[in-house]
Design a protein around this motif. Structure first.
Motif, PDB file in Angstrom:
ATOM      1  N   ARG A  20      26.921 -33.828  42.687  1.00  0.00           N
ATOM      2  CA  ARG A  20      27.172 -35.100  42.534  1.00  0.00           C
ATOM      3  C   ARG A  20      26.412 -36.130  43.501  1.00  0.00           C
ATOM      4  NH1 ARG A  20      33.856 -36.005  43.608  1.00  0.00           N
ATOM      5  NH2 ARG A  20      34.218 -35.165  41.849  1.00  0.00           N
ATOM      6  N   VAL A  21      25.505 -35.413  44.200  1.00  0.00           N
ATOM      7  CA  VAL A  21      24.530 -36.254  45.082  1.00  0.00           C
ATOM      8  C   VAL A  21      23.566 -36.849  43.961  1.00  0.00           C
ATOM      9  CG1 VAL A  21      22.788 -36.021  46.923  1.00  0.00           C
ATOM     10  CG2 VAL A  21      24.968 -34.941  47.277  1.00  0.00           C
ATOM     11  N   GLU A  22      23.234 -35.711  43.161  1.00  0.00           N
ATOM     12  CA  GLU A  22      22.050 -35.916  42.095  1.00  0.00           C
ATOM     13  C   GLU A  22      22.733 -36.799  41.008  1.00  0.00           C
ATOM     14  OE1 GLU A  22      19.105 -34.933  42.678  1.00  0.00           O
ATOM     15  OE2 GLU A  22      19.451 -33.830  44.364  1.00  0.00           O
ATOM     16  N   ASP A  23      23.862 -36.984  40.782  1.00  0.00           N
ATOM     17  CA  ASP A  23      24.511 -37.763  39.696  1.00  0.00           C
ATOM     18  C   ASP A  23      24.772 -39.170  40.054  1.00  0.00           C
ATOM     19  OD1 ASP A  23      26.492 -36.777  37.096  1.00  0.00           O
ATOM     20  OD2 ASP A  23      26.645 -38.715  37.664  1.00  0.00           O
ATOM     21  N   SER A  24      24.186 -40.139  39.311  1.00  0.00           N
ATOM     22  CA  SER A  24      24.379 -41.542  39.453  1.00  0.00           C
ATOM     23  C   SER A  24      25.839 -41.922  39.598  1.00  0.00           C
ATOM     24  CB  SER A  24      23.845 -42.357  38.153  1.00  0.00           C
ATOM     25  OG  SER A  24      24.177 -41.975  36.976  1.00  0.00           O
ATOM     26  N   ARG A  25      26.605 -41.272  39.293  1.00  0.00           N
ATOM     27  CA  ARG A  25      28.188 -41.726  39.201  1.00  0.00           C
ATOM     28  C   ARG A  25      28.812 -41.637  40.749  1.00  0.00           C
ATOM     29  NH1 ARG A  25      30.383 -38.254  34.383  1.00  0.00           N
ATOM     30  NH2 ARG A  25      28.684 -37.040  35.470  1.00  0.00           N
ATOM     31  N   PHE A  26      27.959 -41.219  41.764  1.00  0.00           N
ATOM     32  CA  PHE A  26      28.605 -40.785  42.915  1.00  0.00           C
ATOM     33  C   PHE A  26      27.510 -41.208  44.043  1.00  0.00           C
ATOM     34  CE2 PHE A  26      30.251 -37.836  39.862  1.00  0.00           C
ATOM     35  CZ  PHE A  26      31.751 -37.841  40.125  1.00  0.00           C
ATOM     36  N   PRO A  27      28.271 -41.290  45.011  1.00  0.00           N
ATOM     37  CA  PRO A  27      27.061 -41.378  46.232  1.00  0.00           C
ATOM     38  C   PRO A  27      25.903 -40.663  46.312  1.00  0.00           C
ATOM     39  CG  PRO A  27      29.515 -41.729  47.263  1.00  0.00           C
ATOM     40  CD  PRO A  27      29.473 -41.071  45.532  1.00  0.00           C
ATOM     41  N   ASN A  28      24.975 -41.045  46.948  1.00  0.00           N
ATOM     42  CA  ASN A  28      23.646 -40.365  47.023  1.00  0.00           C
ATOM     43  C   ASN A  28      23.302 -39.220  48.133  1.00  0.00           C
ATOM     44  OD1 ASN A  28      23.388 -41.915  44.615  1.00  0.00           O
ATOM     45  ND2 ASN A  28      22.307 -43.548  45.547  1.00  0.00           N
ATOM     46  N   SER A  88      16.179 -42.378  46.683  1.00  0.00           N
ATOM     47  CA  SER A  88      17.634 -42.439  47.304  1.00  0.00           C
ATOM     48  C   SER A  88      18.221 -41.229  47.082  1.00  0.00           C
ATOM     49  CB  SER A  88      18.185 -43.519  46.815  1.00  0.00           C
ATOM     50  OG  SER A  88      18.367 -43.643  45.518  1.00  0.00           O
ATOM     51  N   SER A  89      17.857 -40.397  45.897  1.00  0.00           N
ATOM     52  CA  SER A  89      18.635 -39.103  45.388  1.00  0.00           C
ATOM     53  C   SER A  89      17.988 -38.081  45.985  1.00  0.00           C
ATOM     54  CB  SER A  89      18.577 -39.187  44.010  1.00  0.00           C
ATOM     55  OG  SER A  89      17.649 -38.876  43.595  1.00  0.00           O
TER      56      SER A  89
END
Lengths: 234, 477
Positions: free
Chosen positions: A151-159, A112-113
């Motif tokens: 952010r896309v790669e960070d779990s805290r944000f949408p993918n 998903s990422s």
């Protein structure tokens, strides 16, 4: 006197026309916004995920499946998968897991990422760069693109890039409509650089303009660097 | 005398008569003027009425349109919110029952359900107008639960068993989901009372908060003890503490970095180098602006190891005057000149007359993909206009990769209906950060070119990539 009345009448009419003109303009702007063209993706990023249709197509081609390619994982499809698994010494559970998929030449490893960016993403990224940082240096523009991708790669944000950009209230340019401005060539270049891995912020997921930031929470983030007017933080 | 008197009387009479006539004339004129003004007045009144009507219609239209937009938005928010809450409830059930499952198939099914629940929840969370401070912890948690489930599915599919510790992780997760569920249900109860509007509740106040954000406040990491989840996946907690392996040595000074740029990177007296600032992320750098022959470059040099981490500039407009192969030659030479040894081109992409070249160390015929360096060459000016070595700085180290399986043993995993175009020995980095030795198979299949990476020690498919064309540029996805 007559002239005065006529002038007043004309002025009033102009006013009326302006009111209607404004309303019409407003509507046309809305229409333009709605019809902003996006570049068609030649091949979507999920083109290689194993859906039932793909499994059926392959199994039909190889003679294991005789039904219709309808995307329904029914008894015929399961039986065909089991027959395929039997042939290749795999566990005959009728499920297309990683081993079965690999034997079929299908990829199940789409995470998903995933960094599988499409031309839509390039366009969106250029738009947000242009809207948020068109007055900044080139590196400052690349940095904005990098923050979106981080952010896309960070779990805290949408993918997804679209998910990150259009996350409510995440970017001022989305709230005030500047996101709908057409990006220039420099913004596209900056988007390309960011998509190709350039990140002058080394993994930052926040940026703000210290002169205009209102959220007190943003000051609690750890500053990494400042490029132009923007402070970049993790 | 009498005659004179008479004349005088007549004169007075005449004067009065005249006066009266003038007054009459004035009155007549006034009346006539008033009569003439009536149509004008009517026009003005009618115009005013028209304007008023138009304004009312325009206002009504705008109001109506805003109301319709608000209703549509309300629907989107409500749908996202209630679906999200439903899926939190489903997730709670699924994670609670996981540790009670005994068969592989039931575990796989439940893990699949957990991933689905998480993805629906994440879709809802990313749509709702919640401020970042209050949403990041929850988004991270659900992303990690999804990633963990995927990693466990992979493990089960590879024929491995989950350890007791791994299974019990879902009990910890269940506790957290239970708290989140309670919070949502509390919030729901409030919503059912009165006319709750998501649109009205979404408006932020001066502090950047709104009613929905406040409701999410109880889900921050300060309020809930989120468990650390370490797994082979993109959102693993392990990735938060990535070690910088490639930068070794003493910390250098700004002057040293400046001289290094002047003497090695931008050779020649023409380069005007200006120190800008420090960047203190996982990699600490000195940042400079370099002007060479009228062109500006932003350059970052690591404080430790004195390595050029990035060079950023952009291409001028112009026609390409050299090939991609020539650009590769320039890129490899440049990397070698500034201290990146054994770098070979592994990927070339040309876009808008700019060549993006990926270089990787190739040592003893093994390609080290984790140490990828990217170089941008302007095909018009024939200059290097970009360089990026963050991956190299993080990952480059001395390695001794093992290839216990042979290429032909690993080839068996590919199945059939393919034509191998090229094979290579590689070291690749998995999403969770772990490095493995793998054979790279570049294969042609009926529907295109694929790159398969087969673990050279377990024979498992570690990664599959497909060559796709995006706007005429070929990319591996």
């Amino acid at each position: 006197m007559k002239k005065k009345i006529l002038i007043a009448f004309l002025l009033l009419l102009t006013g009326v026309m302006s009111v209607f003109g404004f309303a019409a303009f407003n509507n046309s702007v809305k229409l333009e916004e709605k019809s902003t063209p996006t570049i068609a993706t030649l091949e979507p990023a999920y083109a290689v995920t194993a859906d039932t249709k793909e499994v059926q197509t392959r199994l039909k081609k190889w003679g294991y499946y005789t039904g219709n390619v309808d995307g329904i994982n029914g008894p015929k499809t399961i039986a065909a998968v089991k027959a395929f698994q039997k042939k290749y010494g795999l566990t005959q559970d009728g499920i297309v897991g990683p081993l079965t998929a690999a034997k079929m030449g299908i990829n199940l490893n789409q995470s998903s990422s995933s960094s599988n960016y499409s031309s839509n993403d390039r366009y969106l990224l250029a738009k947000v760069i242009y809207a948020e940082a068109r007055g900044e240096s080139y590196t400052g523009q690349v940095a904005i693109g990098a923050v979106v991708l981080n952010r896309v790669e960070d779990s805290r944000f949408p993918n997804t890039i679209a998910g990150v950009i259009y996350q409510p209230w995440a970017f001022t340019a989305v709230n005030d409509g500047q996101i709908n401005l057409e990006p220039n060539q420099t913004a596209y270049q900056a988007a390309d650089d960011a998509l190709n891995g350039w990140d002058p912020t080394y993994g930052c997921v926040y940026y703000y303009n210290p002169e205009t930031a209102t959220s007190s929470w943003i000051w609690t983030t750890t500053t990494v660097t400042q490029i132009g007017k923007h402070v970049f933080a993790v | 005398m009498d005659k004179e008197k008479i004349t005088s009387v007549d004169y007075e009479k005449e004067k009065e008569q005249n006066k009266s006539n003038v007054n009459k004339d004035k009155e007549t004129k006034k009346k006539s003027n008033a009569q003439k003004a009536i149509p004008g007045l009517i026009v003005a009144i009618v115009s005013l009425l028209i304007i008023l009507t138009c304004v009312i219609i325009a206002y009504y239209q705008v109001y109506n349109s805003s109301k319709q937009n608000a209703n549509v938005l309300e629907g989107v928010y409500a749908s996202s919110y209630y679906s999200m809450v439903d899926n939190v409830n489903n997730l709670h059930v699924d994670v609670s029952k996981f540790s009670t499952l005994s068969t592989k198939q039931s575990k796989l099914n439940t893990l699949q359900d957990i991933m689905g629940d998480c993805n629906y929840i994440l879709a809802g969370l990313s749509v709702l107008p919640i401020d970042e401070a209050n949403s990041v912890s929850a988004i991270k948690f659900f992303n990690q639960v999804s990633g963990l489930s995927e990693a466990y599915m992979q493990k089960l599919n590879n024929g491995e068993e989950l350890t007791q510790e791994e299974t019990l992780m879902f009990d910890k997760i269940s506790l957290v989901v239970g708290k989140i569920k309670t919070n949502f249900n509390k919030q729901n109860a409030g919503m059912y009372e009165g006319n709750f509007s998501f649109v009205d509740a979404s408006i932020f106040d001066d502090s950047g908060m709104n009613e929905l954000s406040l409701g999410m406040g109880d889900m921050t990491s300060e309020s809930i003890d989120y468990p650390a989840m370490i797994f082979d996946g993109p959102f693993s907690t392990a990735l938060e503490t990535q070690e910088v392996k490639g930068l070794v040595g003493e910390e250098i000074s700004v002057e040293y970095a400046q001289n290094y740029l002047k003497n090695t990177v931008f050779e020649g007296e023409n380069a005007k180098i200006t120190y800008l600032r420090e960047t203190n992320g996982d990699i600490s750098t000195y940042d400079f602006e370099v002007n060479l022959d009228g062109k500006d470059y932003d350059v970052q040099v690591s404080k430790v190891g004195s390595l050029v981490i990035t060079i950023s500039s952009f291409a001028e407009n112009g026609d390409a005057v050299m090939s991609g192969e020539k650009a590769i030659e320039i890129a490899e030479k440049f990397a070698n000149k500034i201290g990146f040894e054994s770098m070979k081109s592994v990927w070339l992409e040309i876009h808008d007359n700019v060549a993006y070249i990926n270089l990787a160390p190739v040592i003893d015929d093994v390609i080290y993909y984790p140490d990828l360096v990217k170089v941008k060459v302007d095909l018009a000016s024939q200059q290097i206009i970009g360089f990026e070595a963050v991956n190299y700085a993080f990952n480059h180290t001395q390695r001794e990769p093992e290839f216990n399986l042979t290429i032909s043993e690993c080839e068996e995993v590919l199945g059939f209906d393919y034509n191998i175009l090229k094979t290579s020995k590689t070291v690749i980095r998995l999403d969770g950060g772990r490095e493995i030795s793998a054979y790279e198979f570049m294969c042609e299949r009926i529907d295109g070119i694929y790159f398969y990476y087969i673990d050279a020690n377990t024979g498992e498919v570690a990664r599959t990539m497909k060559l796709v064309s995006v706007e005429g540029v070929e990319k591996l996805v």
